[in-house]
Design an enzyme around this catalytic site. Sequence first.
Site, mmCIF file in Angstrom:
data_model
loop_
_atom_site.group_PDB
_atom_site.id
_atom_site.type_symbol
_atom_site.label_atom_id
_atom_site.label_comp_id
_atom_site.label_asym_id
_atom_site.label_seq_id
_atom_site.Cartn_x
_atom_site.Cartn_y
_atom_site.Cartn_z
ATOM 1 N N ASN A 93 0.843 -1.192 0.000
ATOM 2 C CA ASN A 93 0.000 0.000 0.000
ATOM 3 C C ASN A 93 0.879 1.241 0.000
ATOM 4 O O ASN A 93 2.010 1.210 0.475
ATOM 5 C CB ASN A 93 -0.888 0.006 1.251
ATOM 6 C CG ASN A 93 -1.885 1.143 1.265
ATOM 7 O OD1 ASN A 93 -2.411 1.553 0.237
ATOM 8 N ND2 ASN A 93 -2.160 1.671 2.449
ATOM 9 N N HIS A 95 0.988 5.243 1.350
ATOM 10 C CA HIS A 95 0.371 6.093 2.369
ATOM 11 C C HIS A 95 1.033 7.463 2.338
ATOM 12 O O HIS A 95 2.258 7.548 2.262
ATOM 13 C CB HIS A 95 0.526 5.462 3.754
ATOM 14 C CG HIS A 95 -0.128 6.262 4.834
ATOM 15 N ND1 HIS A 95 -1.495 6.337 4.972
ATOM 16 C CD2 HIS A 95 0.393 7.036 5.809
ATOM 17 C CE1 HIS A 95 -1.779 7.122 5.999
ATOM 18 N NE2 HIS A 95 -0.649 7.568 6.520
ATOM 19 N N ASP A 131 -2.120 1.185 8.539
ATOM 20 C CA ASP A 131 -0.925 1.843 8.008
ATOM 21 C C ASP A 131 0.342 1.373 8.718
ATOM 22 O O ASP A 131 1.195 2.159 9.125
ATOM 23 C CB ASP A 131 -1.069 3.369 8.080
ATOM 24 C CG ASP A 131 -2.215 3.862 7.223
ATOM 25 O OD1 ASP A 131 -2.444 3.269 6.150
ATOM 26 O OD2 ASP A 131 -2.889 4.822 7.623
#
Length: 183
Positions: A93, A95, A131
């Site tokens: 991912n 962020h 996260d």
Amino acid sequence: MRALVEDMTGDHPARPCVILSNQADAGGIFWARERGLATEVVDHRPFGADRAAFEAAISTVLAPYAPDMICLAGFMRKLTGGFTDQWAGRMINIHPSLLPKYKGLHTHQRALDAGDASHGCSVHEVTAALDDGPILGQATLQVAPDDTAATLAARVLKLEHQLYPAVLRRFAAGNHDPLMLEG
């Protein structure tokens, strides 16, 4: 997502097999369809608070495509350990902060409010913790005295479009060493 797909050419070790969103009107879905890429939508709203059922639906939709890994980009849903554990070491991912700082939302304003001299973005492996997960890359820039949350977001987005494709290329080739970029 677009930066990732556009980079997956030539000797890149990965290829997109499907673009999935939880929003039917997501710009990335239209963009992918225009390019002949497979797309799927699994709307989270009918599942209410049942995240496990939503994730099961995602897994069902993904199964025929047999992806080797998942790249999240703009997917603003927290995933449970039941889903992330299935993809451990194979889901990444991007962020918009220099993790571990500013997990969650409003990262640019939070960096400004804290008076940070630098800010940026991180690519990380996805775990059930928000996260979190091993950092695979970070790109840093200096916060300008006249930055607003909007101008900082725009500047960081440019870094995201550089960092994420570079990290994906390395990650798909088996290199999990963190990549650090200065913007």
